[in-house]
Write an enzyme that holds these catalytic residues in place. Structure first.
Site, PDB file in Angstrom:
ATOM      1  N   HIS A  75      24.702  -0.077  13.739  1.00 41.91           N
ATOM      2  CA  HIS A  75      24.438   1.334  13.437  1.00 41.91           C
ATOM      3  C   HIS A  75      24.350   2.147  14.728  1.00 41.91           C
ATOM      4  O   HIS A  75      24.980   3.198  14.863  1.00 41.91           O
ATOM      5  CB  HIS A  75      23.131   1.448  12.636  1.00 41.91           C
ATOM      6  N   GLU A  76      23.572   1.655  15.684  1.00 42.36           N
ATOM      7  CA  GLU A  76      23.372   2.398  16.930  1.00 42.36           C
ATOM      8  C   GLU A  76      24.602   2.324  17.842  1.00 42.36           C
ATOM      9  O   GLU A  76      24.974   3.314  18.473  1.00 42.36           O
ATOM     10  CB  GLU A  76      22.121   1.901  17.659  1.00 42.36           C
ATOM     11  N   HIS A 109      27.182   4.858  16.926  1.00 39.40           N
ATOM     12  CA  HIS A 109      26.944   6.211  17.449  1.00 39.40           C
ATOM     13  C   HIS A 109      27.595   6.389  18.830  1.00 39.40           C
ATOM     14  O   HIS A 109      28.222   7.416  19.097  1.00 39.40           O
ATOM     15  CB  HIS A 109      25.451   6.514  17.537  1.00 39.40           C
TER      16      HIS A 109
END
Length: 158
Positions: free
Chosen positions: A69-70, A73
């Site tokens: 998820h990170e 980004h």
């Protein structure tokens, strides 16, 4: 920390393979600071910060979902610049590159986290505000009760 770094590296290798271009590796921080977020990506400083409490709570799930998820980004920012944080570009990276559902929130338990709270009073009841909202009040923000619509007044720390 070694497992975390290894998983971040795996995600970057998958991204490089999929997009056929190299990506700079970020600084990785395992934060002991109590927070409700499982992780965060600082785009300007190219840094990933992960919550040690949630990592310890469910290491396997954290490595499988939170880390991609990170990383997504950062990859999204490198490819597309400034876009919506959980927009179609980010969702596409989550699905196509990491084969992960593009969930925007975590499911880790907050019940075990010792959060500092601040007691506020309105006309009808007491309210507990967290540190973030309390700090906003100190900067001039005002909050109102949803029932009586009166402004919340600070009473004391809990």
């Amino acid at each position: 920390m070694q497992q975390l770094q290894h998983r971040v590296e795996q995600c970057f290798l998958l991204s490089e393979q999929y997009f056929k271009q190299p990506f700079a590796r970020p600084e990785i921080v395992l934060s002991q600071r109590l927070s409700k977020v499982a992780g965060s990506a600082n785009l300007s400083q190219w840094r990933l910060r992960f919550n040690a409490h949630f990592y310890a709570q469910d290491c396997e799930d954290f490595l499988r979902h939170t880390v991609p998820h990170e990383v997504a980004h950062l990859i999204c920012h490198a490819l597309y610049g400034r876009v919506k944080p959980h927009g179609k570009e980010w969702q596409s990276i989550m699905l196509k590159v990491f084969n992960c559902p593009p969930h925007t929130t975590h499911r880790y338990s907050l019940s075990e986290m010792p959060m500092k709270s601040f007691t506020y009073q309105c006309a009808c009841q007491q309210h507990q505000l967290g540190i973030r909202r309390h700090n906003k009040v100190l900067q001039g923000a005002q909050y109102c009760c949803k029932q009586c619509r009166q402004r919340l007044i600070f009473q004391h720390n809990s």
